[in-house]
Design a protein around this motif. Sequence first.
Motif, PDB file in Angstrom:
ATOM      1  N   ASP A   1      35.672  39.323  40.398  1.00 15.15           N
ATOM      2  CA  ASP A   1      35.441  39.374  41.843  1.00 15.15           C
ATOM      3  C   ASP A   1      33.953  39.551  42.136  1.00 15.15           C
ATOM      4  OD1 ASP A   1      38.159  39.111  42.263  1.00 15.15           O
ATOM      5  OD2 ASP A   1      38.474  41.235  42.752  1.00 15.15           O
ATOM      6  N   TYR A   2      33.293  40.405  41.362  1.00 19.97           N
ATOM      7  CA  TYR A   2      31.866  40.641  41.527  1.00 19.97           C
ATOM      8  C   TYR A   2      31.095  39.331  41.347  1.00 19.97           C
ATOM      9  CZ  TYR A   2      27.173  42.448  40.766  1.00 19.97           C
ATOM     10  OH  TYR A   2      25.816  42.685  40.862  1.00 19.97           O
ATOM     11  N   MET A   3      31.413  38.602  40.281  1.00 18.07           N
ATOM     12  CA  MET A   3      30.722  37.346  39.992  1.00 18.07           C
ATOM     13  C   MET A   3      30.991  36.311  41.087  1.00 18.07           C
ATOM     14  SD  MET A   3      28.893  37.969  37.433  1.00 18.07           S
ATOM     15  CE  MET A   3      28.311  36.305  37.134  1.00 18.07           C
ATOM     16  N   GLU A   4      32.214  36.268  41.573  1.00 22.99           N
ATOM     17  CA  GLU A   4      32.558  35.333  42.648  1.00 22.99           C
ATOM     18  C   GLU A   4      31.768  35.673  43.919  1.00 22.99           C
ATOM     19  OE1 GLU A   4      36.528  34.512  45.224  1.00 22.99           O
ATOM     20  OE2 GLU A   4      36.770  34.496  43.042  1.00 22.99           O
ATOM     21  N   THR A   5      31.684  36.953  44.236  1.00 19.20           N
ATOM     22  CA  THR A   5      30.920  37.387  45.407  1.00 19.20           C
ATOM     23  C   THR A   5      29.443  37.076  45.230  1.00 19.20           C
ATOM     24  OG1 THR A   5      32.513  39.161  45.837  1.00 19.20           O
ATOM     25  CG2 THR A   5      30.364  39.361  46.889  1.00 19.20           C
ATOM     26  N   LEU A   6      28.924  37.315  44.044  1.00 16.91           N
ATOM     27  CA  LEU A   6      27.516  37.033  43.762  1.00 16.91           C
ATOM     28  C   LEU A   6      27.222  35.541  43.922  1.00 16.91           C
ATOM     29  CD1 LEU A   6      24.831  38.257  42.937  1.00 16.91           C
ATOM     30  CD2 LEU A   6      25.500  37.964  40.555  1.00 16.91           C
ATOM     31  N   ARG A   7      28.113  34.706  43.396  1.00 24.75           N
ATOM     32  CA  ARG A   7      27.934  33.255  43.560  1.00 24.75           C
ATOM     33  C   ARG A   7      27.938  32.874  45.041  1.00 24.75           C
ATOM     34  NH1 ARG A   7      31.850  33.254  39.369  1.00 24.75           N
ATOM     35  NH2 ARG A   7      30.855  32.903  37.360  1.00 24.75           N
ATOM     36  N   SER A   8      28.804  33.500  45.793  1.00 26.91           N
ATOM     37  CA  SER A   8      28.887  33.234  47.227  1.00 26.91           C
ATOM     38  C   SER A   8      27.597  33.642  47.935  1.00 26.91           C
ATOM     39  CB  SER A   8      30.077  33.988  47.818  1.00 26.91           C
ATOM     40  OG  SER A   8      30.109  33.850  49.208  1.00 26.91           O
TER      41      SER A   8
END
Length: 98
Positions: A85-92
């Motif tokens: 989730d952290y990585m997905e948010t960071l990509r966003s």
Amino acid sequence: MADLDPVIHAQARLRITAALATREPGESIAFPRLQELLDMTAGNLSTHLRKLEDAGYIDVEKSHKGRTPVTYLSLSKTGRRAFEDYMETLRSVLGTTS
């Protein structure tokens, strides 16, 4: 940036979770090996591991190899999901997709 998990977002904890996320689910690593990989002092690593453990993001298994105590660490299912989730948010936030 407010959506980024503050437990993981600290630089040292991000490095720890990233290192543990490279392992297969349930696969553990010995404390000294993780310390060596991350080039962290034992005290600093322990402090950050405690925060991750308190959040339920890592599993800690203590055992003995002969008479020597050994601590094994792995990313919990919750921790793996939090890291993803952290990585997905960071990509966003960065405006990139994978």
